[in-house]
Each structure stands twice: as C-alpha cells, then as structure tokens.
Design a protein around this motif. Structure first.
Motif, PDB file in Angstrom:
ATOM      1  N   ASP A 143       0.892  -1.160   0.000  1.00 22.72           N
ATOM      2  CA  ASP A 143       0.000   0.000   0.000  1.00 22.72           C
ATOM      3  C   ASP A 143       0.931   1.210   0.000  1.00 22.72           C
ATOM      4  OD1 ASP A 143      -1.600   2.250   0.737  1.00 22.72           O
ATOM      5  OD2 ASP A 143      -3.159   0.843   1.302  1.00 22.72           O
ATOM      6  N   ILE A 144       1.224   1.673  -1.187  1.00 24.28           N
ATOM      7  CA  ILE A 144       2.291   2.657  -1.378  1.00 24.28           C
ATOM      8  C   ILE A 144       2.024   3.980  -0.638  1.00 24.28           C
ATOM      9  CG2 ILE A 144       1.275   3.270  -3.636  1.00 24.28           C
ATOM     10  CD1 ILE A 144       4.998   3.158  -3.159  1.00 24.28           C
ATOM     11  N   LYS A 174      -5.636   2.153   1.563  1.00 16.96           N
ATOM     12  CA  LYS A 174      -6.567   2.120   2.695  1.00 16.96           C
ATOM     13  C   LYS A 174      -6.113   3.136   3.742  1.00 16.96           C
ATOM     14  CE  LYS A 174      -8.193  -2.672   2.583  1.00 16.96           C
ATOM     15  NZ  LYS A 174      -7.489  -3.351   1.497  1.00 16.96           N
ATOM     16  N   PHE A 175      -5.217   4.015   3.369  1.00 19.50           N
ATOM     17  CA  PHE A 175      -4.703   4.993   4.335  1.00 19.50           C
ATOM     18  C   PHE A 175      -5.148   6.403   3.947  1.00 19.50           C
ATOM     19  CE2 PHE A 175      -2.089   1.291   4.781  1.00 19.50           C
ATOM     20  CZ  PHE A 175      -2.000   1.154   6.161  1.00 19.50           C
ATOM     21  N   HIS A 176      -5.268   7.259   4.975  1.00 21.54           N
ATOM     22  CA  HIS A 176      -5.774   8.612   4.701  1.00 21.54           C
ATOM     23  C   HIS A 176      -4.667   9.661   4.703  1.00 21.54           C
ATOM     24  CE1 HIS A 176      -5.600   8.677   9.115  1.00 21.54           C
ATOM     25  NE2 HIS A 176      -5.582   9.995   9.028  1.00 21.54           N
ATOM     26  N   HIS A 177      -3.397   9.221   4.763  1.00 22.02           N
ATOM     27  CA  HIS A 177      -2.303  10.201   4.879  1.00 22.02           C
ATOM     28  C   HIS A 177      -1.908  10.708   3.491  1.00 22.02           C
ATOM     29  CE1 HIS A 177      -2.007   7.285   8.306  1.00 22.02           C
ATOM     30  NE2 HIS A 177      -2.349   8.425   8.876  1.00 22.02           N
ATOM     31  N   VAL A 178      -2.764  11.558   2.956  1.00 21.33           N
ATOM     32  CA  VAL A 178      -2.622  11.965   1.545  1.00 21.33           C
ATOM     33  C   VAL A 178      -2.221  13.434   1.387  1.00 21.33           C
ATOM     34  CG1 VAL A 178      -4.358  10.267   0.822  1.00 21.33           C
ATOM     35  CG2 VAL A 178      -5.091  12.599   1.317  1.00 21.33           C
ATOM     36  N   ASP A 179      -2.101  14.162   2.498  1.00 24.09           N
ATOM     37  CA  ASP A 179      -1.953  15.622   2.370  1.00 24.09           C
ATOM     38  C   ASP A 179      -0.776  16.046   1.493  1.00 24.09           C
ATOM     39  OD1 ASP A 179      -4.174  15.744   3.875  1.00 24.09           O
ATOM     40  OD2 ASP A 179      -3.253  16.671   5.640  1.00 24.09           O
ATOM     41  N   HIS A 180       0.350  15.336   1.609  1.00 18.81           N
ATOM     42  CA  HIS A 180       1.523  15.766   0.828  1.00 18.81           C
ATOM     43  C   HIS A 180       1.338  15.509  -0.673  1.00 18.81           C
ATOM     44  CE1 HIS A 180       2.319  11.475   1.049  1.00 18.81           C
ATOM     45  NE2 HIS A 180       3.260  11.621   0.135  1.00 18.81           N
ATOM     46  N   LEU A 181       0.305  14.740  -1.037  1.00 23.65           N
ATOM     47  CA  LEU A 181       0.094  14.439  -2.463  1.00 23.65           C
ATOM     48  C   LEU A 181      -0.874  15.425  -3.128  1.00 23.65           C
ATOM     49  CD1 LEU A 181      -0.274  10.558  -2.056  1.00 23.65           C
ATOM     50  CD2 LEU A 181       1.729  11.799  -2.909  1.00 23.65           C
ATOM     51  N   LEU A 182      -1.498  16.260  -2.303  1.00 22.16           N
ATOM     52  CA  LEU A 182      -2.573  17.101  -2.852  1.00 22.16           C
ATOM     53  C   LEU A 182      -2.057  18.175  -3.805  1.00 22.16           C
ATOM     54  CD1 LEU A 182      -4.800  17.425   0.345  1.00 22.16           C
ATOM     55  CD2 LEU A 182      -5.055  15.842  -1.584  1.00 22.16           C
ATOM     56  N   GLY A 208      -5.097  -1.912  11.581  1.00 19.20           N
ATOM     57  CA  GLY A 208      -3.854  -1.255  11.157  1.00 19.20           C
ATOM     58  C   GLY A 208      -4.024  -0.403   9.914  1.00 19.20           C
ATOM     59  N   THR A 209      -5.259  -0.193   9.469  1.00 19.84           N
ATOM     60  CA  THR A 209      -5.493   0.700   8.324  1.00 19.84           C
ATOM     61  C   THR A 209      -6.435   1.821   8.784  1.00 19.84           C
ATOM     62  OG1 THR A 209      -7.456  -0.477   7.555  1.00 19.84           O
ATOM     63  CG2 THR A 209      -5.346  -1.273   6.728  1.00 19.84           C
ATOM     64  N   SER A 210      -6.640   2.825   7.937  1.00 15.50           N
ATOM     65  CA  SER A 210      -7.468   3.969   8.342  1.00 15.50           C
ATOM     66  C   SER A 210      -8.947   3.584   8.393  1.00 15.50           C
ATOM     67  CB  SER A 210      -7.299   5.121   7.356  1.00 15.50           C
ATOM     68  OG  SER A 210      -5.975   5.578   7.378  1.00 15.50           O
ATOM     69  N   PRO A 211      -9.683   4.147   9.366  1.00 19.22           N
ATOM     70  CA  PRO A 211     -11.120   3.876   9.420  1.00 19.22           C
ATOM     71  C   PRO A 211     -11.858   4.469   8.221  1.00 19.22           C
ATOM     72  CG  PRO A 211     -10.451   5.413  11.159  1.00 19.22           C
ATOM     73  CD  PRO A 211      -9.211   5.004  10.451  1.00 19.22           C
ATOM     74  N   LEU A 212     -13.062   3.967   8.001  1.00 17.98           N
ATOM     75  CA  LEU A 212     -13.838   4.379   6.824  1.00 17.98           C
ATOM     76  C   LEU A 212     -14.007   5.899   6.729  1.00 17.98           C
ATOM     77  CD1 LEU A 212     -15.601   3.672   4.390  1.00 17.98           C
ATOM     78  CD2 LEU A 212     -17.526   3.385   5.952  1.00 17.98           C
ATOM     79  N   GLU A 217     -12.963  11.040   3.997  1.00 20.04           N
ATOM     80  CA  GLU A 217     -12.468  12.423   4.109  1.00 20.04           C
ATOM     81  C   GLU A 217     -11.261  12.633   3.166  1.00 20.04           C
ATOM     82  OE1 GLU A 217     -11.824  13.525   8.298  1.00 20.04           O
ATOM     83  OE2 GLU A 217     -10.112  14.670   7.575  1.00 20.04           O
ATOM     84  N   ALA A 218     -10.367  11.645   3.140  1.00 21.02           N
ATOM     85  CA  ALA A 218      -9.200  11.750   2.257  1.00 21.02           C
ATOM     86  C   ALA A 218      -9.644  11.746   0.788  1.00 21.02           C
ATOM     87  CB  ALA A 218      -8.235  10.599   2.528  1.00 21.02           C
ATOM     88  N   ALA A 219     -10.640  10.936   0.470  1.00 23.88           N
ATOM     89  CA  ALA A 219     -11.123  10.883  -0.923  1.00 23.88           C
ATOM     90  C   ALA A 219     -11.696  12.239  -1.343  1.00 23.88           C
ATOM     91  CB  ALA A 219     -12.173   9.787  -1.078  1.00 23.88           C
ATOM     92  N   THR A 220     -12.353  12.932  -0.432  1.00 21.56           N
ATOM     93  CA  THR A 220     -12.914  14.244  -0.800  1.00 21.56           C
ATOM     94  C   THR A 220     -11.784  15.251  -1.035  1.00 21.56           C
ATOM     95  OG1 THR A 220     -13.186  14.958   1.476  1.00 21.56           O
ATOM     96  CG2 THR A 220     -15.061  13.882   0.504  1.00 21.56           C
ATOM     97  N   LYS A 221     -10.721  15.134  -0.241  1.00 22.82           N
ATOM     98  CA  LYS A 221      -9.575  16.047  -0.451  1.00 22.82           C
ATOM     99  C   LYS A 221      -8.936  15.796  -1.819  1.00 22.82           C
ATOM    100  CE  LYS A 221      -7.840  16.124   4.313  1.00 22.82           C
ATOM    101  NZ  LYS A 221      -6.684  15.724   5.111  1.00 22.82           N
ATOM    102  N   VAL A 222      -8.815  14.513  -2.149  1.00 23.60           N
ATOM    103  CA  VAL A 222      -8.198  14.124  -3.418  1.00 23.60           C
ATOM    104  C   VAL A 222      -9.061  14.619  -4.591  1.00 23.60           C
ATOM    105  CG1 VAL A 222      -7.845  12.039  -4.813  1.00 23.60           C
ATOM    106  CG2 VAL A 222      -6.851  12.193  -2.534  1.00 23.60           C
ATOM    107  N   ALA A 223     -10.381  14.514  -4.428  1.00 25.72           N
ATOM    108  CA  ALA A 223     -11.288  15.005  -5.475  1.00 25.72           C
ATOM    109  C   ALA A 223     -11.167  16.525  -5.585  1.00 25.72           C
ATOM    110  CB  ALA A 223     -12.723  14.607  -5.159  1.00 25.72           C
ATOM    111  N   ASP A 224     -11.070  17.209  -4.449  1.00 24.35           N
ATOM    112  CA  ASP A 224     -10.919  18.667  -4.480  1.00 24.35           C
ATOM    113  C   ASP A 224      -9.610  19.086  -5.141  1.00 24.35           C
ATOM    114  OD1 ASP A 224     -13.361  19.331  -3.413  1.00 24.35           O
ATOM    115  OD2 ASP A 224     -12.655  19.208  -1.336  1.00 24.35           O
ATOM    116  N   ALA A 225      -8.615  18.181  -5.093  1.00 21.96           N
ATOM    117  CA  ALA A 225      -7.332  18.476  -5.759  1.00 21.96           C
ATOM    118  C   ALA A 225      -7.373  18.061  -7.235  1.00 21.96           C
ATOM    119  CB  ALA A 225      -6.202  17.752  -5.033  1.00 21.96           C
TER     120      ALA A 225
END
Ligand code: SF4
Length: 341
Positions: A143-144, A174-182, A208-212, A217-225
C-alpha cells in the motif's frame, strides 16, 4: 491513526549511493532511530520475537531501504498494463491480504531508492506501446500511500507521469495520509483510488489501516485536488446484513463526495477469494480471525500454477454483482464499473 513509523530500520549499503537513500538516512537519524544494515533487502534475518506470531508483527513494522534490482515489470491485469515496483510489503494487518502468501517469509516492508532507474524502465515500456497509452499500477505489492509520507516516491511518480505523453499511473490505498500528495502536479494522469468496504469488513478484518470515515475524508480532499478518483470495493464479503452494510457505504460516499468527483468516478469490484496456501498462512498469522474460509461453501476456480482459488457460488456472485451494481447506478449514475471479478 498516525502515519506509519517503522520500529526497525535496515539499509542496504548500496542504497546510500542514491540521493533518496541519503535523505532517508538523515531523516531517520534526526528521528532518533537506530539504523541497522543488511547486505540485501531480500535477506533480513533474525528479527526479534519469541515465535512466528511475534516475528510476523515485528516484520510488518520493519522498513528496509534498498535498491530494486529487477527492473522487469510484472503485468497487472485487469487494472493496468504493468505493475511499477516502488515498494514491497505493507504495515496493515488485513486478514485476507494476498501479500501474506506472495511475500511468504519476508513480510517486512521494502522501499526502493533507485527511483530514476525505475522511471527509465517505465519509459521503455511506454515507448514499446506508443502511441497506445500504458497504465502503471503502483500498489500491486504494497500500500504505497502508507509509506509515502516518509519517501515521497509516489509524489515524484505522480509528477513524472503528469509530464509523460503516453503514461498513466494508478494506485489504491486504505490509508488517509494523503496531504503531501494534494499539491502534486498530476495533470489528470493519475487515478487515485481508495479501497472501501462495508463497515463490518473494515472493523473486523482490516486492523492497522485507516477507518472508513478517514478514508472518505481523504477521498474528498483528493477530489478537491482534481485527481480522477476511483473506488475499489474489495473484498466483497458476504456477512449478515451485507446488503445494508454496502448500501450505507454508498450512501455515505454519495453524501460526502463533492459533485465534481461524481462525474469521472470508477469502481472496481472484487469478491472475496482465498487459496489453500493463503488459508494456512491466515490461520497462522491471525488465529482468532472470523474470516470465513470454508472450502465447502465456495466454488473452486482453477488458477495459474495449479493453485486454484475459492470464490463464491454462482448465485451468490450474481447477487453481489446485481446489488452492488445497482448501488453504483443509483448513487453514482455517471460512474463507470471497470470490472467485477
Ligand atoms: Fe494488504 Fe492492502 Fe491491507 Fe496492506 S492495506 S495489509 S496491502 S490489503
């Protein structure tokens, strides 16, 4: 749910010949981490732990910084033409994860620092197929996103494919740590996918993975980007109230995603399956799992190298396809279903 920090860190000495190797060494030293060395990223031995169960858990929080020697890419059907190998292994503990069998005795995480050489190999694959486009899948063996806050390799890859004429990148997390990719300059050439599931499956089988809620929330950030967005629903798993469980998932996604994300959205649906060797490993690593792994209840499908897999019965499969396909049509009429398998 904090971003992953490895408990044990190993370096292949050759990794320090590359800028990313040097940067990671500095970073881990600043974090006060002890640095260990290994001659090869394939040979990390004697991890601490009194038994296999403990050793497995230590391995899943061990990071090995190495050099990728094999630059021949595997194919990656049906989601892409090739798997692009930036990392191997994952810190997550999904009971059903296929990596348990493919990684065998080496469940530790490896990240490869010869990123430019990996890009050069990708370039050759693209040239071979040009002017056809070539899609590269970055999450076949890990899970890169889960380790990218440390390496930023994925961010570089997103920008690399953003500039390419015939290349596309995709990955799933399955992780929400996406901020640096936005703020990566993706040029719309990366499809950013999240693995989603009914709450029951996430809570029982994906420790051991992010909750739903965090994934959404991360998916909405990615869509906004402005990234093209996708969802993989995998494994689709039959459980009491599954229809309702998956319905709630779709309702939540529909309520929270911005409208612009709904215009170019993809879904991939993958039913739960297991092989006999996987069952043995799962029962060893997660002895208390509730995961249903009864061959009698399933249908056998012949596979490569004589290792077949157990999938759901034909009528169950048809029902899953109809129910989830129906939700896609109802909640996301403009989305496309790429495949059901
Ligand atoms: Fe496997 Fe993905 Fe779970 Fe990691 S997050 S353990 S790669 S299924």
């Amino acid at each position: 749910m904090k971003p992953f920090v490895p408990q044990l860190i190993y370096f292949e000495p050759k990794a320090l010949d590359y800028p990313l190797g040097k940067q990671l060494l500095e970073k881990f030293k600043e974090m006060g981490k002890e640095i260990l060395y290994t001659t090869s990223h394939n040979q990390v031995r004697n991890l601490p732990g009194d038994n296999d169960f403990q050793k497995y858990r230590v391995a899943k929080s061990t990071l090995v910084v190495g050099v990728r020697k094999t630059l021949k890419f595997d194919t990656s059907k049906p989601s892409a033409e090739y798997a692009i190998p930036f990392a191997t292994g994952c810190m997550g503990h999904c009971h059903y994860c296929y990596l348990q069998t493919t990684m065998g005795s080496k469940p530790y995480i490896r990240t490869y620092v010869n990123v430019d050489e990996i890009f050069d190999a990708a370039e050759n694959y693209m040239k071979e197929r040009a002017p056809e486009e070539t899609r590269f899948e970055a999450s076949c063996t890990s899970d890169i996103v889960g380790i990218d806050h440390l390496t930023h390799t994925l961010k570089r890859a997103i920008e690399y494919f953003g500039k390419s004429d015939h290349g596309k990148l995709r990955f799933v997390t399955k992780f929400h740590h996406v901020d640096h990719l936005l703020d990566a300059d993706h040029q719309g050439k990366t499809r950013f996918r999240f693995s989603m599931n009914a709450d029951y499956v996430i809570k029982n089988f994906e420790p051991g993975t992010s909750p739903l809620a965090k994934r959404i929330e991360a998916a909405t950030k990615v869509a906004d980007a402005d990234y093209p967005l996708g969802f993989i629903i995998a494994p689709i798993y039959l459980h009491d109230g599954w229809q309702d469980g998956y319905k709630k998932l779709f309702e939540q996604l529909e309520a929270e995603l911005p409208d612009k994300a709904k215009k170019d959205l993809t879904f991939e649906l993958i039913q739960h399956r297991f092989t006999k060797p996987a069952k043995r490993v799962i029962e060893k690593n997660y002895p208390m799992t509730k995961l249903e792994l009864d061959e009698e209840q399933r249908r056998y499908k012949w596979g490569k190298y004589g290792i077949g897999k157990y999938i759901y019965q034909k009528d169950e499969e048809a029902e899953m396809k109809e129910v989830l396909g129906g939700y896609i049509e109802k909640y996301f009429p403009k989305a496309s279903l790429e495949y059901f398998t």
